[in-house]
Scaffold this motif. Structure first.
Motif, PDB file in Angstrom:
ATOM      1  N   ASN A   1       0.827  -1.201   0.000  1.00  0.00           N
ATOM      2  CA  ASN A   1       0.000   0.000   0.000  1.00  0.00           C
ATOM      3  C   ASN A   1       0.864   1.256   0.000  1.00  0.00           C
ATOM      4  O   ASN A   1       0.583   2.225  -0.733  1.00  0.00           O
ATOM      5  N   ILE A   2       1.919   1.249   0.788  1.00  0.00           N
ATOM      6  CA  ILE A   2       2.856   2.382   0.824  1.00  0.00           C
ATOM      7  C   ILE A   2       3.481   2.592  -0.549  1.00  0.00           C
ATOM      8  O   ILE A   2       3.563   3.717  -1.060  1.00  0.00           O
ATOM      9  N   LEU A   3       3.918   1.501  -1.191  1.00  0.00           N
ATOM     10  CA  LEU A   3       4.558   1.607  -2.510  1.00  0.00           C
ATOM     11  C   LEU A   3       3.573   2.073  -3.573  1.00  0.00           C
ATOM     12  O   LEU A   3       3.925   2.898  -4.439  1.00  0.00           O
ATOM     13  N   PHE A   4       2.344   1.560  -3.531  1.00  0.00           N
ATOM     14  CA  PHE A   4       1.339   1.989  -4.506  1.00  0.00           C
ATOM     15  C   PHE A   4       1.056   3.483  -4.376  1.00  0.00           C
ATOM     16  O   PHE A   4       0.975   4.209  -5.374  1.00  0.00           O
ATOM     17  N   ARG A   5       0.891   3.943  -3.142  1.00  0.00           N
ATOM     18  CA  ARG A   5       0.598   5.364  -2.932  1.00  0.00           C
ATOM     19  C   ARG A   5       1.749   6.229  -3.420  1.00  0.00           C
ATOM     20  O   ARG A   5       1.542   7.252  -4.093  1.00  0.00           O
ATOM     21  N   TYR A   6       2.971   5.843  -3.079  1.00  0.00           N
ATOM     22  CA  TYR A   6       4.132   6.627  -3.487  1.00  0.00           C
ATOM     23  C   TYR A   6       4.273   6.620  -5.013  1.00  0.00           C
ATOM     24  O   TYR A   6       4.572   7.650  -5.633  1.00  0.00           O
ATOM     25  N   GLY A   7       4.061   5.446  -5.599  1.00  0.00           N
ATOM     26  CA  GLY A   7       4.176   5.345  -7.050  1.00  0.00           C
ATOM     27  C   GLY A   7       3.149   6.172  -7.784  1.00  0.00           C
ATOM     28  O   GLY A   7       3.453   6.819  -8.800  1.00  0.00           O
ATOM     29  N   GLU A   8       1.909   6.173  -7.291  1.00  0.00           N
ATOM     30  CA  GLU A   8       0.877   6.999  -7.927  1.00  0.00           C
ATOM     31  C   GLU A   8       1.200   8.483  -7.785  1.00  0.00           C
ATOM     32  O   GLU A   8       1.033   9.266  -8.730  1.00  0.00           O
ATOM     33  N   LYS A   9       1.667   8.861  -6.615  1.00  0.00           N
ATOM     34  CA  LYS A   9       1.965  10.264  -6.358  1.00  0.00           C
ATOM     35  C   LYS A   9       3.049  10.771  -7.298  1.00  0.00           C
ATOM     36  O   LYS A   9       2.982  11.915  -7.779  1.00  0.00           O
ATOM     37  N   HIS A  10       4.038   9.924  -7.602  1.00  0.00           N
ATOM     38  CA  HIS A  10       5.174  10.358  -8.408  1.00  0.00           C
ATOM     39  C   HIS A  10       5.180   9.740  -9.806  1.00  0.00           C
ATOM     40  O   HIS A  10       6.182   9.833 -10.508  1.00  0.00           O
ATOM     41  N   ARG A  11       4.060   9.145 -10.181  1.00  0.00           N
ATOM     42  CA  ARG A  11       3.876   8.617 -11.533  1.00  0.00           C
ATOM     43  C   ARG A  11       4.997   7.656 -11.940  1.00  0.00           C
ATOM     44  O   ARG A  11       5.581   7.751 -13.020  1.00  0.00           O
ATOM     45  N   LEU A  12       5.276   6.717 -11.048  1.00  0.00           N
ATOM     46  CA  LEU A  12       6.288   5.714 -11.332  1.00  0.00           C
ATOM     47  C   LEU A  12       5.670   4.553 -12.108  1.00  0.00           C
ATOM     48  O   LEU A  12       4.464   4.323 -12.055  1.00  0.00           O
ATOM     49  N   LYS A  13       6.496   3.826 -12.796  1.00  0.00           N
ATOM     50  CA  LYS A  13       6.015   2.697 -13.580  1.00  0.00           C
ATOM     51  C   LYS A  13       6.214   1.397 -12.812  1.00  0.00           C
ATOM     52  O   LYS A  13       7.325   1.051 -12.421  1.00  0.00           O
ATOM     53  N   PHE A  14       5.113   0.656 -12.634  1.00  0.00           N
ATOM     54  CA  PHE A  14       5.138  -0.620 -11.944  1.00  0.00           C
ATOM     55  C   PHE A  14       5.142  -1.767 -12.956  1.00  0.00           C
ATOM     56  O   PHE A  14       4.498  -1.679 -13.997  1.00  0.00           O
ATOM     57  N   ALA A  15       5.826  -2.838 -12.621  1.00  0.00           N
ATOM     58  CA  ALA A  15       5.682  -4.100 -13.339  1.00  0.00           C
ATOM     59  C   ALA A  15       4.591  -4.895 -12.638  1.00  0.00           C
ATOM     60  O   ALA A  15       4.724  -5.226 -11.456  1.00  0.00           O
ATOM     61  N   PHE A  16       3.505  -5.184 -13.353  1.00  0.00           N
ATOM     62  CA  PHE A  16       2.390  -5.920 -12.776  1.00  0.00           C
ATOM     63  C   PHE A  16       2.236  -7.272 -13.456  1.00  0.00           C
ATOM     64  O   PHE A  16       2.576  -7.426 -14.636  1.00  0.00           O
ATOM     65  N   PRO A  17       1.694  -8.269 -12.736  1.00  0.00           N
ATOM     66  CA  PRO A  17       1.450  -9.581 -13.350  1.00  0.00           C
ATOM     67  C   PRO A  17       0.310  -9.499 -14.367  1.00  0.00           C
ATOM     68  O   PRO A  17      -0.441  -8.517 -14.413  1.00  0.00           O
ATOM     69  N   SER A  18       0.173 -10.550 -15.134  1.00  0.00           N
ATOM     70  CA  SER A  18      -0.875 -10.623 -16.140  1.00  0.00           C
ATOM     71  C   SER A  18      -2.003 -11.527 -15.660  1.00  0.00           C
ATOM     72  O   SER A  18      -1.828 -12.737 -15.520  1.00  0.00           O
ATOM     73  N   GLY A  19      -3.154 -10.938 -15.361  1.00  0.00           N
ATOM     74  CA  GLY A  19      -4.343 -11.708 -15.033  1.00  0.00           C
ATOM     75  C   GLY A  19      -4.433 -12.221 -13.619  1.00  0.00           C
ATOM     76  O   GLY A  19      -5.430 -12.841 -13.241  1.00  0.00           O
ATOM     77  N   ARG A  20      -3.413 -11.973 -12.807  1.00  0.00           N
ATOM     78  CA  ARG A  20      -3.395 -12.497 -11.443  1.00  0.00           C
ATOM     79  C   ARG A  20      -2.593 -11.550 -10.564  1.00  0.00           C
ATOM     80  O   ARG A  20      -2.044 -10.562 -11.041  1.00  0.00           O
ATOM     81  N   SER A  21      -2.506 -11.872  -9.272  1.00  0.00           N
ATOM     82  CA  SER A  21      -1.842 -10.960  -8.338  1.00  0.00           C
ATOM     83  C   SER A  21      -0.390 -11.320  -8.086  1.00  0.00           C
ATOM     84  O   SER A  21       0.283 -10.632  -7.325  1.00  0.00           O
ATOM     85  N   ASP A  22       0.100 -12.394  -8.686  1.00  0.00           N
ATOM     86  CA  ASP A  22       1.500 -12.796  -8.500  1.00  0.00           C
ATOM     87  C   ASP A  22       2.117 -13.114  -9.853  1.00  0.00           C
ATOM     88  O   ASP A  22       1.420 -13.294 -10.852  1.00  0.00           O
ATOM     89  N   PHE A  23       3.439 -13.198  -9.878  1.00  0.00           N
ATOM     90  CA  PHE A  23       4.163 -13.474 -11.116  1.00  0.00           C
ATOM     91  C   PHE A  23       4.313 -14.985 -11.313  1.00  0.00           C
ATOM     92  O   PHE A  23       5.396 -15.548 -11.172  1.00  0.00           O
TER      93      PHE A  23
END
Length: 392
Positions: A68-90
């Motif tokens: 949650n801390i990382l998501f908030r910080y990333g949204e605030k500073h428009r950082l690019k996240f690597a997200f999984p495809s179709g699920r919550s884990d890689f």
């Protein structure tokens, strides 16, 4: 025969329906700079905020607030996240691979890689240089084993045949009577943290290679947080990344409901530690490195900063949280198949304007937050739908 065919046709139709509903493409990249400071970020200290980082989210270690801390910080500073495809884990429990990233293309760059995975340094190093900040979290092995056993048991066939009202105690009484190293999801039953870090969960705890492995991990990870000292861990993380105290505010998220937790008595704790000896040795090693970092940081300074963080958290709780009662869908954590044991929070009906956006962000569980950021979780939602259908 006709009945079976109708059920199969219905399940296929449901699959196609949910595929179309939940197969949304991940958002296009935001910023992915390796040079300049994030927009609008001016540190009050003599250092530059860091934002190229990898957080290995170990299972059942209480790490949802970190995401949650990382998501908030990333949204605030428009950082690019690597997200999984179709699920919550890689593609866990398989070792991490670049192709498990949604919309991955060769040459893509990412600021943040942070969710469940099985650590694979070689693959991660192709996306995020190893000189950037890698960090993770560990938890005492006995309570982690208890949590994993109960949380994942509906998905671990090995546990389905354990007799008696207290299956965990029965299992620990004679683990090899029920455990099989190669069985489906058996990794949830032994040395789960060592496994998540990319190693063999069934490694002999007397293996002379273990100290070298721990030193290798120490070289890979700039910080190994401890769940039992979460606030102190966040202060060390703040110092490592040169972030501000307000960036580290959090609520406990995705925690099990109090009545669902079964504390282990002393005998079961020792049995759990004996069964998870490699995790116990891993934790002991990084417990020592953790407190060395605290000593370097300064214990008095640490006490002051922990007090400040707790004061900020209490202020946000007063501004955001209503109290007991049914939790709305927007703030209800994801529930594993066959379980309804993760607690959430009620947001106040009337939140003061300066706090409203932050309250919503801090209260949002990780699955909903990932969905809000454009991540497709259709595979998980389809699985939940089919599971509920079968058990209807």
């Amino acid at each position: 025969m006709q009945h079976t065919l109708l059920i199969a046709m219905f399940l296929v139709s449901a699959y196609l329906l949910f595929y179309n509903i939940f197969t949304a493409r991940s958002p296009l990249p935001k910023t992915c700079s390796r040079q300049a400071r994030p927009s609008g970020q001016e540190s009050t200290r003599h250092c530059s905020p860091q934002w190229d980082l990898m957080f290995l989210k170990v299972h059942q270690a209480g790490s949802s607030p970190v995401l949650n801390i990382l998501f908030r910080y990333g949204e605030k500073h428009r950082l690019k996240f690597a997200f999984p495809s179709g699920r919550s884990d890689f593609n866990y429990p398989a070792p991490f691979e670049r192709r498990s990233i949604a919309d991955y293309a060769p040459g893509a760059c990412y600021n943040v890689i942070a969710t469940h995975m099985r650590f694979n340094r070689a693959e991660l190093g192709q996306l995020l240089p190893p000189d950037r900040h890698y960090f993770t979290i560990l938890r005492l092995p006995a309570p982690l084993f208890e949590s994993s056993f109960h949380y994942y048991s509906p998905t671990i066939p090995l546990t389905w045949r354990i007799p008696g009202p207290n299956r965990l105690a029965t299992f620990l009484g004679d683990p090899w009577a029920y455990y099989s190293p190669g069985a489906f999801n058996s990794h949830y039953l032994r040395n789960l943290q060592f496994f998540d870090l990319g190693y063999n969960k069934d490694m002999d705890p007397h293996d002379l290679a273990l100290p070298g492995i721990f030193k290798e991990l120490e070289a890979h990870f700039a910080l190994v947080m401890l769940a039992e000292h979460f606030d102190e861990s966040l202060i060390l993380l703040k110092d490592l990344l040169c972030w501000e105290m307000e960036d580290m505010m959090y609520f406990r998220l995705n925690a099990r409901a109090t009545g669902d937790v079964e504390p282990l008595d002393l005998e079961l704790q020792w049995k759990a530690l004996e069964w998870n000896q490699v995790d116990a040795l891993l934790y002991a090693h990084f417990n020592r490195t953790f407190w060395r970092k605290v000593e370097t940081f300064g214990r008095t300074r640490m006490a002051w900063e922990v007090a400040e963080l707790r004061w900020l958290n209490a202020r946000m709780a007063e501004a955001c949280i209503e109290g007991d009662g049914p939790v709305g869908a927007a703030f209800q954590p994801w529930q594993p198949a066959g379980r309804r044991n993760s607690a959430g929070y009620n947001r106040k009906q009337q939140v003061e304007a300066p706090y409203e956006e932050l309250c919503n962000a801090m209260l949002t569980p990780e699955m909903q937050y990932m969905g809000n950021m454009g991540v497709s979780l259709w595979k998980m939602r389809l699985w939940a739908f089919l599971h509920n259908l079968v058990n209807w």
